[in-house]
Design a protein around this motif. Structure first.
Motif, PDB file in Angstrom:
ATOM      1  N   LEU A  43      -1.407  25.365 -19.658  1.00 22.16           N
ATOM      2  CA  LEU A  43      -1.470  24.079 -18.977  1.00 22.16           C
ATOM      3  C   LEU A  43      -0.694  24.199 -17.682  1.00 22.16           C
ATOM      4  N   SER A  44      -0.944  23.261 -16.770  1.00 22.59           N
ATOM      5  CA  SER A  44      -0.208  23.224 -15.514  1.00 22.59           C
ATOM      6  C   SER A  44       0.215  21.786 -15.239  1.00 22.59           C
ATOM      7  N   SER A  95       2.523  28.352 -16.358  1.00 18.28           N
ATOM      8  CA  SER A  95       1.519  27.512 -15.713  1.00 18.28           C
ATOM      9  C   SER A  95       0.277  28.333 -15.415  1.00 18.28           C
ATOM     10  N   ASP A 138      -4.435  17.524 -17.777  1.00 20.73           N
ATOM     11  CA  ASP A 138      -3.835  18.764 -17.291  1.00 20.73           C
ATOM     12  C   ASP A 138      -3.778  18.685 -15.767  1.00 20.73           C
ATOM     13  N   ILE A 156      -5.527  16.000 -23.277  1.00 20.97           N
ATOM     14  CA  ILE A 156      -4.460  16.274 -22.327  1.00 20.97           C
ATOM     15  C   ILE A 156      -4.971  16.117 -20.905  1.00 20.97           C
ATOM     16  N   ASN A 175      -4.244  21.515 -13.101  1.00 19.38           N
ATOM     17  CA  ASN A 175      -5.564  22.151 -13.174  1.00 19.38           C
ATOM     18  C   ASN A 175      -6.700  21.165 -12.945  1.00 19.38           C
ATOM     19  N   GLY A 203      -0.176  24.931 -24.759  1.00 24.06           N
ATOM     20  CA  GLY A 203       0.530  25.430 -23.584  1.00 24.06           C
ATOM     21  C   GLY A 203       1.770  26.207 -23.950  1.00 24.06           C
ATOM     22  N   PRO A 206       1.090  19.128 -17.369  1.00 25.19           N
ATOM     23  CA  PRO A 206       0.347  18.080 -18.096  1.00 25.19           C
ATOM     24  C   PRO A 206       1.012  16.721 -17.906  1.00 25.19           C
ATOM     25  N   ASN A 212       5.087  22.801 -18.968  1.00 19.07           N
ATOM     26  CA  ASN A 212       3.660  23.140 -19.101  1.00 19.07           C
ATOM     27  C   ASN A 212       3.235  23.272 -20.563  1.00 19.07           C
TER      28      ASN A 212
END
Length: 372
Positions: A282-283, A275, A300, A298, A303, A271, A285, A254
């Motif tokens: 970020l979750s 997450s 992501d 990015i 998300n 990040g 990416p 992340n």
């Protein structure tokens, strides 16, 4: 790469004193798509937002399942520029897109669902198949990239190899012949013609030099993990053309890692705080791309959003600003202070206030609550 100025506003009556020390904290990420007022919700490809790219004008292109979405710069909405006619094999259809790259007006689309690469000129209603027409590409293909000589490189993840398609010639297997690749998700080419593979399954980035046997591990390669010398399923990377630095989407960590040529460790530039959906998180990416200013975009994935960031090493700090006491006015407990900035840097200003505020124009108007 352009420099950015991070301004911390302090209410002091002194000369402008610039310090050249670098900001140590990560710069907050900025949401660019989808915006709350938009009607698009990218990520229809299995519920995850996948590949993106940026053109020379700052427009974003999003690989969104059966369509490619263009998100114009500073827009609040997107539009379909390729596909959008349901999943299928016709030339006006995309089976399932995982990634897109753009060169001039031509998009190169990794049509994962059909095991092919499509070239699609913006404004056209159909594309052409430029790789995979003979079934040589698996239905697990994630990205294609052009070099300056017009050679097309394809990350054929399902077959654990990189293919090269010279102009008007047969394709060649140029990486993976020795079994060194395990699900190469992305291929990228630098200005010298070297190509890089994100070896997702082996948690590393490999560099190949044409005419030279073998490869070099240039990032990761120390097993999956979150240490500075490790990556965890890196899905994508982009190359800073000014110095060859890699920006890597370290997907399962992340985070985005910056990896300089010759370095044994990466530096987190976005990040890395678990997450989540905040401006510092970020979750998973899936993709990262640089624009011409050095700002990175990015994808992501977890998300379902696209955010932009700036490398903290490119942010200089101004710790003191000159404020004319006569410019301070109070209305209802709120003060407004106008601070003039050098016009030469005004276009590259990132403003971080000590309280809620806004900035506009070449002279920057700050609004803040003096009690905070």
């Amino acid at each position: 790469m352009k420099k950015y100025i991070l301004i911390n506003l302090l209410l002091v009556f002194s000369l402008l004193i610039p310090f050249n020390n670098k900001a140590q904290e990560l710069v907050p990420l900025t949401l660019v798509a989808p915006l709350p007022e938009s009607n698009w919700f990218p990520g229809q490809n299995g519920g995850f937002l996948d590949g993106i790219c940026i053109d020379s004008e700052g427009n974003i292109y999003i690989a969104d399942g059966e369509a490619i979405i263009q998100w114009p710069k500073d827009s609040t909405d997107g539009k379909v520029v390729a596909g959008g006619n349901g999943s299928g094999t016709a030339l006006n259809q995309i089976g399932s897109s995982w990634a897109v790259n753009i060169y001039g007006n031509d998009m190169y689309i990794a049509d994962n669902g059909n095991g092919r690469i499509m070239k699609w000129t913006i404004g056209d209603s159909v594309g052409t198949v430029v790789a995979g027409a003979s079934g040589e590409i698996s239905t697990n293909v994630h990205r294609a990239a052009l070099d300056k000589d017009g050679n097309l490189y394809v990350a054929d993840a399902g077959n654990n190899r990189i293919l090269k398609y010279p102009p008007d010639d047969e394709y060649q297997v140029v990486a993976g012949m020795d079994g060194e690749l395990y699900s190469p998700w992305t291929v990228a080419v630098d200005d010298e013609g070297n190509f890089y593979a994100s070896d997702e399954g082996e948690h590393r980035i490999l560099k190949y030099v044409p005419g030279v046997a073998g490869y070099t591990v240039v990032a990761g390669g120390n097993g999956p993990g979150s240490d500075a010398n490790q990556l965890y399923a890196p899905h994508s990377m982009d190359i800073d053309p000014t110095d060859g630095t890699l920006y890597i989407a370290d997907t399962y960590n992340n985070r985005i890692q910056k990896w300089a040529p010759g370095a044994t460790e990466g530096i987190t530039v976005a990040g890395g705080d678990g997450s989540g959906p905040t401006e510092y998180q970020l979750s998973q990416p899936y993709d990262v791309h640089l624009d011409f200013t050095g700002k990175f975009y990015i994808s992501d994935g977890g998300n379902n959003r696209i955010v932009t960031g700036v490398d903290p090493a490119e942010v200089d700090t101004l710790v003191s600003l000159s404020v004319d006491p006569a410019s301070i006015s109070e209305e209802g407990g709120t003060s407004t202070v106008t601070v003039s900035l050098n016009a030469a840097i005004s276009e590259n200003v990132i403003v971080a206030l000590t309280a809620d505020g806004s900035a506009t124009g070449g002279g920057v108007d700050y609004t803040f609550d003096p009690t905070t």
